[in-house]
Scaffold this active site. Sequence first.
Site, PDB file in Angstrom:
ATOM      1  N   SER A  23      36.284 -23.650 -28.632  1.00 29.73           N
ATOM      2  CA  SER A  23      34.876 -23.685 -27.720  1.00 29.73           C
ATOM      3  C   SER A  23      35.137 -22.587 -26.541  1.00 29.73           C
ATOM      4  O   SER A  23      34.401 -22.333 -25.786  1.00 29.73           O
ATOM      5  CB  SER A  23      34.589 -25.093 -27.017  1.00 29.73           C
ATOM      6  OG  SER A  23      35.515 -25.608 -26.466  1.00 29.73           O
ATOM      7  N   ASN A 110      38.464 -35.183 -22.176  1.00 35.86           N
ATOM      8  CA  ASN A 110      37.115 -35.818 -22.238  1.00 35.86           C
ATOM      9  C   ASN A 110      36.547 -36.202 -21.070  1.00 35.86           C
ATOM     10  O   ASN A 110      35.500 -35.916 -20.831  1.00 35.86           O
ATOM     11  CB  ASN A 110      37.331 -37.308 -22.895  1.00 35.86           C
ATOM     12  CG  ASN A 110      37.877 -36.869 -24.446  1.00 35.86           C
ATOM     13  OD1 ASN A 110      37.995 -35.824 -24.809  1.00 35.86           O
ATOM     14  ND2 ASN A 110      38.238 -38.214 -24.980  1.00 35.86           N
ATOM     15  N   HIS A 156     -12.325 -26.347 -24.975  1.00 33.95           N
ATOM     16  CA  HIS A 156     -12.376 -25.896 -26.160  1.00 33.95           C
ATOM     17  C   HIS A 156     -12.243 -24.436 -26.233  1.00 33.95           C
ATOM     18  O   HIS A 156     -12.826 -24.030 -27.234  1.00 33.95           O
ATOM     19  CB  HIS A 156     -13.426 -26.548 -26.819  1.00 33.95           C
ATOM     20  CG  HIS A 156     -13.386 -27.986 -26.786  1.00 33.95           C
ATOM     21  ND1 HIS A 156     -12.753 -28.976 -27.867  1.00 33.95           N
ATOM     22  CD2 HIS A 156     -14.396 -28.736 -25.926  1.00 33.95           C
ATOM     23  CE1 HIS A 156     -13.068 -30.239 -27.351  1.00 33.95           C
ATOM     24  NE2 HIS A 156     -13.994 -30.221 -26.145  1.00 33.95           N
ATOM     25  N   SER A 277       2.952   1.166 -27.993  1.00 29.98           N
ATOM     26  CA  SER A 277       3.295   0.930 -29.294  1.00 29.98           C
ATOM     27  C   SER A 277       4.143   2.156 -29.776  1.00 29.98           C
ATOM     28  O   SER A 277       3.920   3.242 -29.324  1.00 29.98           O
ATOM     29  CB  SER A 277       2.092   0.729 -29.814  1.00 29.98           C
ATOM     30  OG  SER A 277       2.063   1.258 -31.393  1.00 29.98           O
ATOM     31  N   LYS A 283      -2.070   2.063 -27.060  1.00 29.05           N
ATOM     32  CA  LYS A 283      -1.704   0.528 -26.750  1.00 29.05           C
ATOM     33  C   LYS A 283      -1.020   0.442 -25.397  1.00 29.05           C
ATOM     34  O   LYS A 283      -0.123   1.022 -25.003  1.00 29.05           O
ATOM     35  CB  LYS A 283      -0.872   0.154 -28.028  1.00 29.05           C
ATOM     36  CG  LYS A 283      -1.479  -0.130 -29.264  1.00 29.05           C
ATOM     37  CD  LYS A 283      -2.680  -1.128 -29.277  1.00 29.05           C
ATOM     38  CE  LYS A 283      -2.211  -2.533 -29.165  1.00 29.05           C
ATOM     39  NZ  LYS A 283      -1.702  -3.300 -30.293  1.00 29.05           N
ATOM     40  N   ASN A 285       0.774  -3.395 -24.357  1.00 30.03           N
ATOM     41  CA  ASN A 285       0.779  -4.529 -25.085  1.00 30.03           C
ATOM     42  C   ASN A 285       1.545  -5.563 -23.843  1.00 30.03           C
ATOM     43  O   ASN A 285       2.279  -5.228 -22.939  1.00 30.03           O
ATOM     44  CB  ASN A 285       1.734  -4.659 -25.930  1.00 30.03           C
ATOM     45  CG  ASN A 285       1.134  -3.746 -27.199  1.00 30.03           C
ATOM     46  OD1 ASN A 285       0.003  -3.612 -27.384  1.00 30.03           O
ATOM     47  ND2 ASN A 285       2.006  -3.218 -28.064  1.00 30.03           N
ATOM     48  N   GLU A 290       3.864 -12.476 -23.813  1.00 33.59           N
ATOM     49  CA  GLU A 290       4.251 -12.965 -25.314  1.00 33.59           C
ATOM     50  C   GLU A 290       5.714 -13.611 -25.714  1.00 33.59           C
ATOM     51  O   GLU A 290       6.026 -14.468 -26.172  1.00 33.59           O
ATOM     52  CB  GLU A 290       3.991 -11.721 -26.211  1.00 33.59           C
ATOM     53  CG  GLU A 290       2.523 -11.569 -26.579  1.00 33.59           C
ATOM     54  CD  GLU A 290       2.167 -10.176 -27.189  1.00 33.59           C
ATOM     55  OE1 GLU A 290       1.054 -10.180 -27.798  1.00 33.59           O
ATOM     56  OE2 GLU A 290       2.973  -9.326 -27.074  1.00 33.59           O
ATOM     57  N   TYR A 317      34.254 -40.139 -27.157  1.00 32.61           N
ATOM     58  CA  TYR A 317      34.063 -38.785 -27.500  1.00 32.61           C
ATOM     59  C   TYR A 317      34.045 -38.433 -28.925  1.00 32.61           C
ATOM     60  O   TYR A 317      34.902 -38.992 -29.584  1.00 32.61           O
ATOM     61  CB  TYR A 317      34.921 -37.941 -26.618  1.00 32.61           C
ATOM     62  CG  TYR A 317      35.009 -36.710 -26.727  1.00 32.61           C
ATOM     63  CD1 TYR A 317      34.315 -35.857 -25.988  1.00 32.61           C
ATOM     64  CD2 TYR A 317      35.922 -36.218 -27.811  1.00 32.61           C
ATOM     65  CE1 TYR A 317      34.053 -34.365 -26.341  1.00 32.61           C
ATOM     66  CE2 TYR A 317      35.473 -34.753 -28.050  1.00 32.61           C
ATOM     67  CZ  TYR A 317      34.644 -33.943 -27.377  1.00 32.61           C
ATOM     68  OH  TYR A 317      34.712 -32.557 -27.629  1.00 32.61           O
ATOM     69  N   GLN A 322      30.919 -31.101 -28.452  1.00 25.21           N
ATOM     70  CA  GLN A 322      31.319 -29.923 -28.290  1.00 25.21           C
ATOM     71  C   GLN A 322      30.281 -28.897 -28.369  1.00 25.21           C
ATOM     72  O   GLN A 322      29.918 -27.850 -27.545  1.00 25.21           O
ATOM     73  CB  GLN A 322      32.301 -29.321 -28.916  1.00 25.21           C
ATOM     74  CG  GLN A 322      32.902 -27.720 -28.383  1.00 25.21           C
ATOM     75  CD  GLN A 322      34.483 -27.594 -29.122  1.00 25.21           C
ATOM     76  OE1 GLN A 322      35.292 -27.915 -28.487  1.00 25.21           O
ATOM     77  NE2 GLN A 322      34.558 -26.622 -30.000  1.00 25.21           N
ATOM     78  N   LYS A 325      27.110 -27.365 -25.469  1.00 27.32           N
ATOM     79  CA  LYS A 325      27.062 -26.482 -24.275  1.00 27.32           C
ATOM     80  C   LYS A 325      26.203 -25.011 -24.563  1.00 27.32           C
ATOM     81  O   LYS A 325      25.389 -24.573 -23.775  1.00 27.32           O
ATOM     82  CB  LYS A 325      28.451 -25.760 -23.790  1.00 27.32           C
ATOM     83  CG  LYS A 325      29.318 -26.938 -23.281  1.00 27.32           C
ATOM     84  CD  LYS A 325      30.753 -26.603 -23.162  1.00 27.32           C
ATOM     85  CE  LYS A 325      31.674 -27.552 -23.320  1.00 27.32           C
ATOM     86  NZ  LYS A 325      31.304 -28.756 -24.281  1.00 27.32           N
TER      87      LYS A 325
HETATM   88  N1  ARG Z   1      36.316 -28.378 -25.911  1.00 24.96           N
HETATM   89  C1  ARG Z   1      35.996 -29.553 -25.720  1.00 24.96           C
HETATM   90  C2  ARG Z   1      34.553 -29.897 -25.588  1.00 24.96           C
HETATM   91  O1  ARG Z   1      33.959 -29.128 -25.149  1.00 24.96           O
HETATM   92  C3  ARG Z   1      36.721 -30.261 -24.768  1.00 24.96           C
HETATM   93  C4  ARG Z   1      37.112 -31.973 -24.929  1.00 24.96           C
HETATM   94  C5  ARG Z   1      37.922 -32.138 -26.128  1.00 24.96           C
HETATM   95  N2  ARG Z   1      38.485 -33.371 -26.297  1.00 24.96           N
HETATM   96  C6  ARG Z   1      39.019 -33.678 -27.275  1.00 24.96           C
HETATM   97  N3  ARG Z   1      39.577 -34.910 -27.260  1.00 24.96           N
HETATM   98  N4  ARG Z   1      39.191 -33.035 -28.324  1.00 24.96           N
HETATM   99  O2  ARG Z   1      33.980 -31.049 -26.006  1.00 24.96           O
END
Ligand code: ARG
Length: 460
Positions: A23, A110, A156, A277, A283, A285, A290, A317, A322, A325
């Site tokens: 990640s 975690n 409407h 355009s 045009k 736009n 949009e 967990y 992961q 994010k």
């Molecule tokens: N990169 C992980 C995440 O974003 C961090 C936590 C990882 N924990 C684990 N036990 N593998 O969730």
Amino acid sequence: MDKMWSGRFSTGASSLLDQFNASIMYDRKLYKEDIEGSLAHAAMLTKQGILNTEELRDITKGLNQVMSEIELGEFEWNISDEDLHMAIEKRLTSLIGDAGKKLHTARSRNDQVAVDFRRFVIRKNTEIVEGVKLLMQEIIVVADKHTQTMIPGMTHLQHAQPINFAFHLGAYLSMFKRDIERLENSALRNNISPLGCAALAGTPHKIDRDMTAQILGFDSVSINCLDTVSDRDFALEILFNISTMMMHISRLSEELVMWSSYEFGFVELSDAYSTGSSIMPQKKNPDVPELLRGKTGRVYGSLMGLLTVMKALPLAYNKDTQEDKEGVFDSVQTAEISLDILKEAIKTMEVKSHNMESACGVGHLSATDLADYLVKECDIPFREAHFITGRAVAKGEEMKVDLSKMDFKYLKEIDARIGEDVIEYLGLRASMNARTSQGGTATARTLEQLEYFKNYLKGN
Ligand code: ARG
């Protein structure tokens, strides 16, 4: 075999696994939250006698160096380090040696990731609130100039009753105020520290969770560690809150698109916020509204994505988490730029009051006023009044005259009880200003509403 967790493994990870599992490409965005979390954790471990003061000094110095390396773009982000937590710890240990290896005492990735991500989301709640307030201010500037400008109020998408443009904008001010309240409420509810929950069950070390919570600006400490390391409600809340806000932005955008068409001609977006355009030279736009409408769909996608990621996870967990994010990062960034550009588009657009008012001249916008007149002045039951008015409208259609301009003699032909004073009721401005009930469109009421929003933004 350079992984921190490689002790029980006999062969190294494949590079395919590294790519799939990592990640670090995106969670590095959380570096500040991560380092601040580690500094707080180290300070607490020292106060509790788990680290000594030299170790704390080395850790602090090392983490500050890591922070500046990252900020100067000198930090080496390596996909085989998996995530930012391990990359930072590894670099820290290479800088300061053994003390770096003690930092992870009484902590897990975690709770670490839960701290970082929660703090990021809470900060963004506040920053987005500021963006919404700036947008509201700009809407108020336009509204202030148009408390007398009539526009057809619609249901409407059909002409219904005359309202003023400021009243119409006031509807959006109400929506955006609720959006702010949701974001603020969510920040309050979720400002709870996960630090010290460790992997899932807490820790036998004598830690002080209140201390780290306080250093990191959390209001309190989470109640149940198993919940804390697996909970992503706070991320879902910001996604929902942004989705709802984008839905409001999208509705306003839809109106801007319609209003800037030839058919409406109610506004003209400035050249700086319009596009041309590649083939049709004439045009201009409305790409901005949009795209705002389009990006709303993308934000909804992130909300649905995370809800789906979470729906069948056993406690606590799981690596699925992961996936929380990127959608949040993307949605937050989308929300921020959307607020900004909508604000600028509104600030620079031309409001064509004349076209708004002439659009009010068709569609018998004061028909309800005739029915109200019949009820109030002629003591006719509303249902009957409705029918009589319907006949007046049909007459207007036949003569191609709007009810607001119809000669009294035709009205009298329809129902003899109608008196000449009806004319005062049928004028469009009179119709708008007759709606003086609380929250209504009469200019006097609209001014009160604008005052309310101005006070709100001033913090009163
Ligand atoms: N990169 C992980 C995440 O974003 C961090 C936590 C990882 N924990 C684990 N036990 N593998 O969730």
